[in-house]
Scaffold this motif. Structure first.
Motif, PDB file in Angstrom:
ATOM      1  N   ALA A 178      87.910  51.411  30.779  1.00  0.00           N
ATOM      2  CA  ALA A 178      86.723  52.047  31.347  1.00  0.00           C
ATOM      3  C   ALA A 178      85.725  52.431  30.264  1.00  0.00           C
ATOM      4  CB  ALA A 178      87.138  53.280  32.141  1.00  0.00           C
ATOM      5  N   LEU A 192      81.969  53.209  30.561  1.00  0.00           N
ATOM      6  CA  LEU A 192      81.455  54.507  31.006  1.00  0.00           C
ATOM      7  C   LEU A 192      80.949  55.370  29.854  1.00  0.00           C
ATOM      8  CD1 LEU A 192      84.138  55.543  33.649  1.00  0.00           C
ATOM      9  CD2 LEU A 192      81.712  55.140  34.092  1.00  0.00           C
ATOM     10  N   ALA A 217      79.530  60.423  39.469  1.00  0.00           N
ATOM     11  CA  ALA A 217      79.596  59.261  40.356  1.00  0.00           C
ATOM     12  C   ALA A 217      80.174  58.046  39.630  1.00  0.00           C
ATOM     13  CB  ALA A 217      78.207  58.945  40.895  1.00  0.00           C
ATOM     14  N   ALA A 218      79.779  57.861  38.371  1.00  0.00           N
ATOM     15  CA  ALA A 218      80.297  56.734  37.595  1.00  0.00           C
ATOM     16  C   ALA A 218      81.789  56.890  37.334  1.00  0.00           C
ATOM     17  CB  ALA A 218      79.527  56.613  36.285  1.00  0.00           C
ATOM     18  N   PHE A 252      83.961  58.338  39.133  1.00  0.00           N
ATOM     19  CA  PHE A 252      84.739  58.144  40.352  1.00  0.00           C
ATOM     20  C   PHE A 252      85.083  56.677  40.596  1.00  0.00           C
ATOM     21  CE2 PHE A 252      84.602  62.437  41.885  1.00  0.00           C
ATOM     22  CZ  PHE A 252      85.584  62.476  42.870  1.00  0.00           C
ATOM     23  N   ARG A 253      84.445  55.779  39.881  1.00  0.00           N
ATOM     24  CA  ARG A 253      84.742  54.358  40.030  1.00  0.00           C
ATOM     25  C   ARG A 253      86.031  53.972  39.300  1.00  0.00           C
ATOM     26  NH1 ARG A 253      79.448  50.836  38.944  1.00  0.00           N
ATOM     27  NH2 ARG A 253      80.935  49.247  39.655  1.00  0.00           N
ATOM     28  N   VAL A 254      86.552  54.878  38.492  1.00  0.00           N
ATOM     29  CA  VAL A 254      87.799  54.634  37.761  1.00  0.00           C
ATOM     30  C   VAL A 254      88.858  55.585  38.306  1.00  0.00           C
ATOM     31  CG1 VAL A 254      88.920  54.627  35.502  1.00  0.00           C
ATOM     32  CG2 VAL A 254      86.520  53.913  35.713  1.00  0.00           C
ATOM     33  N   ARG A 255      89.920  55.033  38.861  1.00  0.00           N
ATOM     34  CA  ARG A 255      90.929  55.856  39.539  1.00  0.00           C
ATOM     35  C   ARG A 255      91.458  56.982  38.646  1.00  0.00           C
ATOM     36  NH1 ARG A 255      93.945  54.927  43.989  1.00  0.00           N
ATOM     37  NH2 ARG A 255      93.168  52.778  44.062  1.00  0.00           N
ATOM     38  N   ARG A 293      89.147  60.283  38.179  1.00  0.00           N
ATOM     39  CA  ARG A 293      88.623  61.058  39.304  1.00  0.00           C
ATOM     40  C   ARG A 293      88.931  62.545  39.180  1.00  0.00           C
ATOM     41  NH1 ARG A 293      90.077  56.726  44.179  1.00  0.00           N
ATOM     42  NH2 ARG A 293      88.565  55.139  43.477  1.00  0.00           N
TER      43      ARG A 293
END
Length: 380
Positions: A218, A221, A315-316, A318-321, A324
């Motif tokens: 990730a 990010l 928000a960004a 949250f795209r990676v499990r 979160r």
């Protein structure tokens, strides 16, 4: 890095630097920043004047600033906590540099120069004290350059050398805060320096774990997180400038309006003059109402930008499990921080709320650094 002593000291230092930051806010917001007119002693004492004869002697020595015990103890307790933090940072630097003699003795020399500079300052030998302070700052920075890219250098040698230089510079900012009578640029710099120390210690604590949580996949990010942290830092600087110029209530108790208007009279040119010379007593602030209003409005506009930037980061994430959970913590801290900021205005800047506002700002910085540590692949 699998050194358990280094890791445990770093964890304790993280907790202590947070306490120091909150205590610093408490001191500043309770108008106790000049509770001790000298540095590092308080009316010439390692603690503060408590008995009647001590108070009388202190008032005779400092007639321009009679003893206010409720302010003196706050300022000096903050200094003692900060000194303890400095000792922990020195331990980290020694631990990371101990195996290589030139680095080990360099760190010891820097600590000795800092101690000598402090005692020389107390003795009134200010010129020699400056020389000792320059040595104390210069040696760790030179070691950081020396360690850069050298094979066999301990993983944390350069990092802790820079951290030691930073904590020593923080001590100098603390001295200037008193001797330059709450000069706003110094007060704001002292706040940012404290948060920088917090960020470095959080990084050290997290990255020195035996099995730190890392999500290198990730890494895309990271630019977004860095952007969010940069915006947050600017907003904290604006908050520090607001506090240092006593502009927190320049809009009265109005929110979202200011003085009953959406855009009252302002003076941005005077509001952001960073340097006004030395010798002015800034306690209580020296700016007129339009300049203070401009500072407060800038802080409010900055708050809106910061909320937007942090929500984009959330928000960004949250795209990676695996990210979160940290994203939810970041969002929760943001909500609390906004509520505390509004509460400061509506409630007339109560000390507990204002102090908590500073504390949550520090937690936001720490959470950003923790997230960055998990997005950065390990190289050691």
């Amino acid at each position: 890095m699998t050194d358990s002593l280094f890791r445990n000291v770093a964890r304790v230092a993280v907790a202590l630097v947070f306490v120091v930051i909150v205590l610093g806010a408490f001191v500043r917001l309770s108008d106790a920043g000049l509770g001790c007119p000298d540095w590092p002693t308080c009316y010439g004492k390692a603690t503060w004047p408590r008995h009647e004869h001590d108070v009388a002697r202190a008032n005779e020595a400092f007639p321009e600033r009679p003893v206010e015990t409720h302010k003196a103890w706050r300022e000096q307790v903050h200094r003692h906590f900060a000194a303890t933090l400095g000792a922990l940072v020195l331990m980290l630097a020694l631990r990371a540099n101990w195996r290589v003699p030139v680095r080990r003795y360099g760190i010891i020399a820097a600590a000795a120069a800092a101690a000598a500079g402090t005692f020389l300052y107390i003795a009134g030998q200010h010129a020699v004290s400056v020389v000792a302070s320059v040595v104390a700052l210069g040696v760790p920075l030179a070691l950081a350059v020396y360690s850069s890219g050298r094979q066999g250098a301990p993983a944390w040698s350069r990092f802790t050398a820079v951290l030691l230089a930073l904590i020593l510079f923080q001590a100098m900012l603390g001295m200037w805060t008193v001797t330059w009578k709450l000069k706003p640029i110094v007060v704001m710099g002292h706040l940012l320096g404290g948060l920088s120390v917090l960020a470095m210690l959080v990084w050290a604590s997290e990255r020195s774990r035996l099995a730190p949580k890392v999500y290198p996949g990730a890494s895309w990010l990271r630019p977004w997180v860095w952007l969010g942290l940069a915006v947050l830092t600017i907003q904290i600087a604006l908050g520090g400038w607001t506090s240092a110029n006593y502009a927190a209530l320049s809009c009265g108790l109005d929110f979202p309006q200011c003085l009953g208007q959406w855009w009252p009279a302002t003076d941005f040119r005077e509001a952001f003059v960073l340097w006004r010379g030395i010798g002015v007593d800034y306690e209580g602030g020296i700016l007129d109402a339009p300049a203070r209003t401009a500072i407060q409005l800038s802080h409010r506009i900055g708050a809106m930008v910061t909320v937007a930037a942090v929500l984009i980061v959330v928000a960004a994430l949250f795209r990676v499990r695996g990210m979160r959970g940290p994203a939810l913590v970041l969002a929760a801290l943001l909500v609390v921080q906004v509520a505390l900021g509004i509460g400061n205005v509506w409630l007339g800047l109560p000390l507990p709320v204002a102090t908590a506002h500073n504390g949550v700002a520090a937690l936001l910085v720490a959470q950003f650094v923790l997230i960055l540590s998990r997005l950065t692949p390990r190289r050691d």
